[in-house]
Write an enzyme that holds these catalytic residues in place. Sequence first.
Site, PDB file in Angstrom:
ATOM      1  N   ARG E  73       0.879  -1.177   0.000  1.00  0.00           N
ATOM      2  CA  ARG E  73       0.000   0.000   0.000  1.00  0.00           C
ATOM      3  C   ARG E  73       0.921   1.233   0.000  1.00  0.00           C
ATOM      4  O   ARG E  73       1.590   1.513   1.004  1.00  0.00           O
ATOM      5  CB  ARG E  73      -0.888   0.015   1.249  1.00  0.00           C
ATOM      6  CG  ARG E  73      -1.894  -1.112   1.347  1.00  0.00           C
ATOM      7  CD  ARG E  73      -3.279  -0.748   0.812  1.00  0.00           C
ATOM      8  NE  ARG E  73      -4.035  -1.966   0.494  1.00  0.00           N
ATOM      9  CZ  ARG E  73      -4.997  -2.019  -0.428  1.00  0.00           C
ATOM     10  NH1 ARG E  73      -5.354  -0.947  -1.114  1.00  0.00           N
ATOM     11  NH2 ARG E  73      -5.621  -3.140  -0.683  1.00  0.00           N
ATOM     12  N   GLU E 291      -7.214  -1.881  -8.948  1.00  0.00           N
ATOM     13  CA  GLU E 291      -6.773  -1.574  -7.583  1.00  0.00           C
ATOM     14  C   GLU E 291      -7.844  -1.986  -6.567  1.00  0.00           C
ATOM     15  O   GLU E 291      -8.237  -1.179  -5.718  1.00  0.00           O
ATOM     16  CB  GLU E 291      -6.461  -0.073  -7.486  1.00  0.00           C
ATOM     17  CG  GLU E 291      -5.477   0.254  -6.395  1.00  0.00           C
ATOM     18  CD  GLU E 291      -5.132   1.733  -6.339  1.00  0.00           C
ATOM     19  OE1 GLU E 291      -5.471   2.479  -7.261  1.00  0.00           O
ATOM     20  OE2 GLU E 291      -4.501   2.121  -5.344  1.00  0.00           O
TER      21      GLU E 291
END
Lengths: 341, 341, 341, 341, 341, 341
Positions: E73, E291
């Site tokens: 992330r 995503e």
Amino acid sequence: MKIIDCHAHMAVPHQLGVYKASLLSHRGAHGRKAPPVSDDAIRQAFTRVEMAPVGHLQCLADAGVDMQVISPRPFQLMHSEEPKKLVHWYVEYVNDIIAQECALYPDRFVGVAGLPQTGDSPITEALGELERCVTKHGFRGCLINPDPFENGGRKAPPMGDRYWYPLYEKLCELDVVGHIHSTSSREPDREPYSLHFINEETTAVYGLCRSTVLDDFPALKILVSHGGGAIPFQIGRFDATSVPRNGMAVSGTRFRDRFRKLYFDTVLYSREAIELLVKVAGPSQCLYGAEMPGVGSSIDPDTGRTFDSIIPFIRELDFIRDAEREAILSGNAARLFKIAV
Amino acid sequence: MKIIDCHAHMAVPHQLGVYKASLLSHRGAHGRKAPPVSDDAIRQAFTRVEMAPVGHLQCLADAGVDMQVISPRPFQLMHSEEPKKLVHWYVEYVNDIIAQECALYPDRFVGVAGLPQTGDSPITEALGELERCVTKHGFRGCLINPDPFENGGRKAPPMGDRYWYPLYEKLCELDVVGHIHSTSSREPDREPYSLHFINEETTAVYGLCRSTVLDDFPALKILVSHGGGAIPFQIGRFDATSVPRNGMAVSGTRFRDRFRKLYFDTVLYSREAIELLVKVAGPSQCLYGAEMPGVGSSIDPDTGRTFDSIIPFIRELDFIRDAEREAILSGNAARLFKIAV
Amino acid sequence: MKIIDCHAHMAVPHQLGVYKASLLSHRGAHGRKAPPVSDDAIRQAFTRVEMAPVGHLQCLADAGVDMQVISPRPFQLMHSEEPKKLVHWYVEYVNDIIAQECALYPDRFVGVAGLPQTGDSPITEALGELERCVTKHGFRGCLINPDPFENGGRKAPPMGDRYWYPLYEKLCELDVVGHIHSTSSREPDREPYSLHFINEETTAVYGLCRSTVLDDFPALKILVSHGGGAIPFQIGRFDATSVPRNGMAVSGTRFRDRFRKLYFDTVLYSREAIELLVKVAGPSQCLYGAEMPGVGSSIDPDTGRTFDSIIPFIRELDFIRDAEREAILSGNAARLFKIAV
Amino acid sequence: MKIIDCHAHMAVPHQLGVYKASLLSHRGAHGRKAPPVSDDAIRQAFTRVEMAPVGHLQCLADAGVDMQVISPRPFQLMHSEEPKKLVHWYVEYVNDIIAQECALYPDRFVGVAGLPQTGDSPITEALGELERCVTKHGFRGCLINPDPFENGGRKAPPMGDRYWYPLYEKLCELDVVGHIHSTSSREPDREPYSLHFINEETTAVYGLCRSTVLDDFPALKILVSHGGGAIPFQIGRFDATSVPRNGMAVSGTRFRDRFRKLYFDTVLYSREAIELLVKVAGPSQCLYGAEMPGVGSSIDPDTGRTFDSIIPFIRELDFIRDAEREAILSGNAARLFKIAV
Amino acid sequence: MKIIDCHAHMAVPHQLGVYKASLLSHRGAHGRKAPPVSDDAIRQAFTRVEMAPVGHLQCLADAGVDMQVISPRPFQLMHSEEPKKLVHWYVEYVNDIIAQECALYPDRFVGVAGLPQTGDSPITEALGELERCVTKHGFRGCLINPDPFENGGRKAPPMGDRYWYPLYEKLCELDVVGHIHSTSSREPDREPYSLHFINEETTAVYGLCRSTVLDDFPALKILVSHGGGAIPFQIGRFDATSVPRNGMAVSGTRFRDRFRKLYFDTVLYSREAIELLVKVAGPSQCLYGAEMPGVGSSIDPDTGRTFDSIIPFIRELDFIRDAEREAILSGNAARLFKIAV
Amino acid sequence: MKIIDCHAHMAVPHQLGVYKASLLSHRGAHGRKAPPVSDDAIRQAFTRVEMAPVGHLQCLADAGVDMQVISPRPFQLMHSEEPKKLVHWYVEYVNDIIAQECALYPDRFVGVAGLPQTGDSPITEALGELERCVTKHGFRGCLINPDPFENGGRKAPPMGDRYWYPLYEKLCELDVVGHIHSTSSREPDREPYSLHFINEETTAVYGLCRSTVLDDFPALKILVSHGGGAIPFQIGRFDATSVPRNGMAVSGTRFRDRFRKLYFDTVLYSREAIELLVKVAGPSQCLYGAEMPGVGSSIDPDTGRTFDSIIPFIRELDFIRDAEREAILSGNAARLFKIAV
């Protein structure tokens, strides 16, 4: 005898301002792109009435000046701007226009270069342009800015520091004049550029005379602007602290002796100041300079003449010989700047 | 006629250095604790041979000076040190010793105060000490430091700025002299304190003459040190840009006219400089000052006399009248500093 | 048995303060110019009543101290001042006076040098002066300042960092003691120098005991001032985090074991603290020190004796043997500082 | 008698780390969004074996501790992070979990709040959260961080400064304890947070005892962590400079007297240190604290017990009475934190 | 055909946040100490419902995605934290967990590494970790952060600068993908990290297309996140200034031509944007990316589907051929990331 | 129907560059002294061939544009220069020339003002000039620079901050347009001004749509340059995070809804981008703009037409009605800028 004004600045065709404004607007994003200047534009610049009651060429004629040594307008040189390539581009552009001006009026003007000095860089980065101007354009010297940060908080090393030695070496190698003249000031309210010139000249002369620069480079020709700032007037102060307190004779390191190895122009605009300068520095070290048209080109309400009408002051000095007077008005500059007279 | 040296500094008993060193060592952790100074210690300080071939009192006798206006040694005033209370403590201590010196030699000395100026503070914080020194100690003026940051990067507002107005008002109210004199310099290699004095005086005079201070305070008595820095020598330059380019008569704002409202001492150490100063500023604005013993107290190898032996230069000025000469040597100072002669 | 006070400071003739004040006033512009100190001035300094009820020499007599190891007054060492040459000049001057003091009282004093440490410089720049003091003056060690920035925002590397290794090597090579003692503090309101000493000692001992310095230099003799700051009192805390959580035996890296390779003076001024120190560090690592005259020389209203009267506390320790007591009062210092007893 | 550990920290469910990491990742862009913590998660946190050989609750059982005063883990409080709202959000979240922990184990724990202190803000910005925790959650005090910049170069005013007065007023008004404990350190190599705690406690106690805070707020209850940093060990040093040099009796301003108005926990982990603390501060000012589980929860290889097993040290003090021993272990804390025993 | 989501991020077990929070609390004082993550914890992370209506694995199933390329992330990578070793420790920990995730679901995920970039360091310091991840873990690329200062005032050199060449060389040598994606933002109010991503992508693509990087490294595979920031939409603007004003044909340096050497993912969340991207960049340069779960996983109130449900937009593009569509959804990613399909 | 180009910039007579260069050379020391511009100079500026194949007026004729809304060349506005009075002087000079241009060609041009924004000043300092231009010169709006620091490290508050509210109020009060357009960039290598425009527009639209500005000022007319930076292309991203994750309907705060209250010009130079813009923002919010002559005035080698020849793209949009097309080309601008058509 040709009267030579050793300290004058170029005529500025409007392209110079346009180019500078453009560089500072795009900060290099448009690339170098320097606008060409026509010979006509230059001729106009030399006849335009702007700072003086008459145009540049007419100033010379009126004053009886035969030749001028011209350099960039120092306060326009923007040495402190970022990125540094802007400084290089602009200075090179300016020098090329000076060369064009000298070529157009070969009997009137000889050129002195601006250097692309920038605050954090070694002085060597400015020497390529000096060499280019001397070898390609036939320039006779360069301006030296003791404060490329332009009164911006930080300061360059003093003029006696090794930082400057590569420049002194190059000046000797090329046998040209280093003309001390700072540029603009980023503190305009307290110390605008015109006042900053004076303080930086004072500091520069001090730095040179308290160091061994003039011993280390006997052939170095340094011309100090505006009569040397405060130093000729304050010479006693600095002389007093350069000798032993007990009055024993000294040699070599006395402030006054080193001071008299420097050259000074007469850009002072008062009879009293010019008298003092010639007395203190000696006629062999003084060069007539009026910086016309320029800061002294306004008319004195008391006399009706411009403040820069200073040749009479030199002619009326009663304590020097005629040969000395001629040296001040012509011979010294001819020798330093290698001008045939 | 009593000859009055308008610019001199106190004799420094060793306690002063000890106290300063102590404050800067503990930075206030030991509290104020100022060591007392005995009258004997002061007498010793006035006879100790240190900066000059003879002691302080003997300097006066040798030069034929009757009275001196004494103030703190400016370069010791440490205006830029932190915390600011150190500055206040030290300046008050120094002023008290000056008062003690004046009391010990009431026919010889009158006092001028140091101010506890600090860089970031409003000038009003320094005015209590001024008032104390005038009302309690009978001082006749104070030093004004245009650069309390001591050449430390930042700068105080120019002397024409409203920042300084409370000081000017207080000087007028108390009817005492403001004596412009900067203190030390944190850039000793490029611009040591003695050179910084000159540049700051140049800048201060410029700031005053380009503003309306002297119009707004007609009764203000400002004395500029060391003959005014570079300004008398460079007066033409600044005069030229203060008039309209077309030569129309102006009134009031001309640089030269404002300049002639200021007072200047003769702490210059060369005949040429003193001549120029008197010519440019006029005899009514010049006050004999030699700052003895001090920077000019070394012996000139050429003359065998100390550089500060300048009374002969004044006596030999051939372009002024005797009354004017007397004013320079005595009357002007007597009037400004309210000394009975 | 000669009782040796291992932590004391020089007597300060007034020239020291005068010189320091002068350097900080002119910032180097007057050059080095160190004033000479006469033997009489030194004798006066040793008898002057200032910090204690009696003079320096009398303090020793009253306490029954035979010899003292004297070093500069740390808070006066001004390691953070600019330009750095001031620090070098001043420290060398101070060390020379200490040498003069030791020469004048050879049975009373042995010298420990100050180092010209400055914040941004490699420690090697301070080693020449250390070597000079040991080889020329016969000094037995030097002060080590863990914070040459003097609480000025930036910090030197921790004592375990390679930055300090050249100093450790030189101490071993010369076989002299490194005495940890910081200098002044630029944050006097929150953490004045006397408090800063303690915090810097705490940090220094931590840095040494969490690194391999004491393993890498088995012969290194480090003496920590003021009983080691907070560490002997807080030893459990740092010991606990230096062993594996599971209680497995460790060797070499345990905080307590490294801690016991350091030496500590007893400059603590309370019976309880001295007891704790000797218990925690062990008698072989403790050296009597009282720093007389100094911070502990005021009179305790409860006892009528000065706080620094701590020899009784050592004499009354009931958990050590007499040989250990003698080692604390004399033998340990004699061995470390190579004093014949 | 209930044994009360006055200095302990919360059990940390993993959500706390997840939340902190999340805030520092998005810096506020996701909003406050605090994850809920279930009672089960809290129970797991209290039984998880992590810093000690057994879980949190078992630590208490093994040591024979009945109750603990729990506060946030200080080094996690991130007072120096930007933007400041992160600090507020996180501290409020932490305090709410402490409240939840106390509610879950009402016989075991009472709460002490973290404050949302941030470096540049007036302390008043942290007082709303203090009030909320006391009035809504029934907390008995708060941590006070003397250095919200977390060793980041700048420093908050000393603890005696008026800056802190609104906090002291609020503590008195709410009648709760202020527990001095700094947070993390941004200089981990030289001074990691665990060492920084000690230095900041030393500095805080100094600041309080050299000011009039304890005179101005007679009802103020200040508890100092880790036995007061270096101060009990160094008390002689600071006591000596708080009395007149001549030994005249003083009242009120003596360092030792003010020191004895403060409270200290016994989080020290060595017998010698606890003995010294009780002797110097007096039994009425000492509160048993072990900070279990925590820095002292590793096993001492010499004893096989954890370093924080310090109740025996207190039980074995032979110079206090039983009532005093009970006060240290229970009564003092019960009174200060208003715990029924 | 396997549908491959080329831009997705790891599932985050709670240990990651706990570890990050811990590092930022102790700043390295506790050492590296990375907590182990069990396979069960990873499985939980992949099924936890957090950012999307369903868990990570279910997101893929619902969308019909077969494989994902997963990376850290980015906004959690804390490249700007000090000391720099924290960045290295954390990134290595994160990469190892990604490797563990890929090993646990070998048919679902392939890994892309985070790099331990830090602002002032040469990029070479990050290359060891890249090599470790590729050779040890079989990763197929790495994230490239154009702004390791995380919007903190200073900036790294533009992507065309030689600073980045060692990274480009290493990417070519290892034959893996460089995926441009900045991390967090220290200016969350004006430009939070999610917006900063877009601006940094815009700037990065500009930097690459205005330099010779793509000429110098013909084999370089650069994937730009979020459809290339603003560039595909603003392409005309930059294209226009890359050709001669006079319209003469150019080759090689035209912005559009270089732009089409880059790869772009489709993480855009609107039909119009995906259409534009495919038209401007060409189907051969576009890779399906959603995503998931992530910023687009909220439900559009208008459609009832999550914003990241973009496969229909690609399937419904009517201006490309089926083979091109398949390349976007699968083939391009398979080739770039060396995934067998 | 008159076709109106809503985003164009003034013709620049050379005096503008000369004046700017002069101000930046003397930094205010010469005073304001703005050179007059003759109508002839303006006419020349409109016919000079410089950025485009033909002169300014011919550009309009060739493109079929009837009217233009002209404003200062933004990258020349030097908002970050010091002292701030330079910015005021220059902007006022520029606005007066625009007024002169509009007066000379009243059927061709309407004016939009530059604002004298400077980084540290409240926005109120710029409002006097806005009012002057609207009431005296009849201007129809002003440029708004979201970054008066010109990419110089510091940043102004985001566009949703209260800082900007006085400007929004004044725009509503005067009923004129605020046209978002940043000026130059002090980071020319990484992000030259032309790229900085795009990033600042992206950030500005984000700031407006994430705040309540458009709710608080329903009458506010904001026109965003260059089609809104990245936002129309990235709309899905920001829309997704503005709705609740669970898909519940929201009103008022959805990003897309606020976005559609803004106006956008079509200065995009590609068919695909213009299509996307009109689809995403809706025809009622789009205004034809080509910024001729300008960045798009080079000739596309593929088409032989200049990039800014975008009217055909609008004419060929097949998904809007003719009335909508007319609104884009004329009606919207006429309404916003109060131009009679």
